[in-house]
Design a protein around this motif. Structure first.
Motif, mmCIF file in Angstrom:
data_model
loop_
_atom_site.group_PDB
_atom_site.id
_atom_site.type_symbol
_atom_site.label_atom_id
_atom_site.label_comp_id
_atom_site.label_asym_id
_atom_site.label_seq_id
_atom_site.Cartn_x
_atom_site.Cartn_y
_atom_site.Cartn_z
ATOM 1 N N ASP A 1 1.304 -0.461 7.126
ATOM 2 C CA ASP A 1 1.789 -0.913 5.828
ATOM 3 C C ASP A 1 2.068 0.235 4.871
ATOM 4 O O ASP A 1 2.880 0.086 3.962
ATOM 5 N N THR A 2 1.374 1.356 5.037
ATOM 6 C CA THR A 2 1.557 2.483 4.115
ATOM 7 C C THR A 2 1.913 3.743 4.898
ATOM 8 O O THR A 2 1.742 3.807 6.119
ATOM 9 N N VAL A 3 2.366 4.730 4.160
ATOM 10 C CA VAL A 3 2.711 6.007 4.773
ATOM 11 C C VAL A 3 1.466 6.657 5.376
ATOM 12 O O VAL A 3 1.529 7.253 6.456
ATOM 13 N N VAL A 4 0.335 6.545 4.722
ATOM 14 C CA VAL A 4 -0.906 7.134 5.211
ATOM 15 C C VAL A 4 -1.320 6.488 6.536
ATOM 16 O O VAL A 4 -1.755 7.180 7.470
ATOM 17 N N GLN A 5 -1.162 5.187 6.643
ATOM 18 C CA GLN A 5 -1.528 4.502 7.883
ATOM 19 C C GLN A 5 -0.599 4.898 9.035
ATOM 20 O O GLN A 5 -1.046 5.098 10.167
ATOM 21 N N VAL A 6 0.684 5.029 8.730
ATOM 22 C CA VAL A 6 1.628 5.467 9.762
ATOM 23 C C VAL A 6 1.321 6.907 10.169
ATOM 24 O O VAL A 6 1.391 7.257 11.353
#
Length: 116
Positions: free
Chosen positions: A80-85
């Motif tokens: 869902d977020t850039v950090v998770q990706v």
């Protein structure tokens, strides 16, 4: 010479034959690295002796487990977020590519050394 303590330490650890085989297999490419290897060898010999006791099949299993862990992280962490990706990408790069490659290369080398 600087090699004498290395040879004595390798003989005491019982890995002299393996060290000589690996050095011979590396060929002339290892010559520029020898001064660094000689300086680091006394500290690395205990690790080398422990590493030679590992079965190649164990390293192959570790490679599969690492790939499974990467898959698990990618499926468990939402994107869902850039950090998770970024976390998924880091997991795939380290657990899905680098660790399995190192394990499989290590298993191949250990298999060849132990067969000699």
């Amino acid at each position: 010479s600087k090699l004498e303590p290395l040879i004595i330490a390798a003989a005491e650890k019982g890995v002299l034959d393996e060290v000589l085989i690996l050095t011979e297999a590396a060929g002339p490419d290892i010559l520029p690295l020898l001064p660094t290897v000689v300086d680091l060898a006394p500290q690395a010999l205990p690790l080398l002796a422990l590493g030679l006791d590992i079965e190649p099949a164990l390293l192959q299993g570790a490679a599969l487990a690492s790939i499974g862990a990467a898959y698990g992280i990618v499926t468990a962490v939402p994107d869902d977020t850039v950090v998770q990706v970024a976390a998924q990408t880091l997991a795939v790069a380290t657990l899905g590519v680098a660790a399995p490659a190192a394990s499989l290369i290590g298993a191949t080398i250990l298999g060849k050394v132990k067969s000699l």
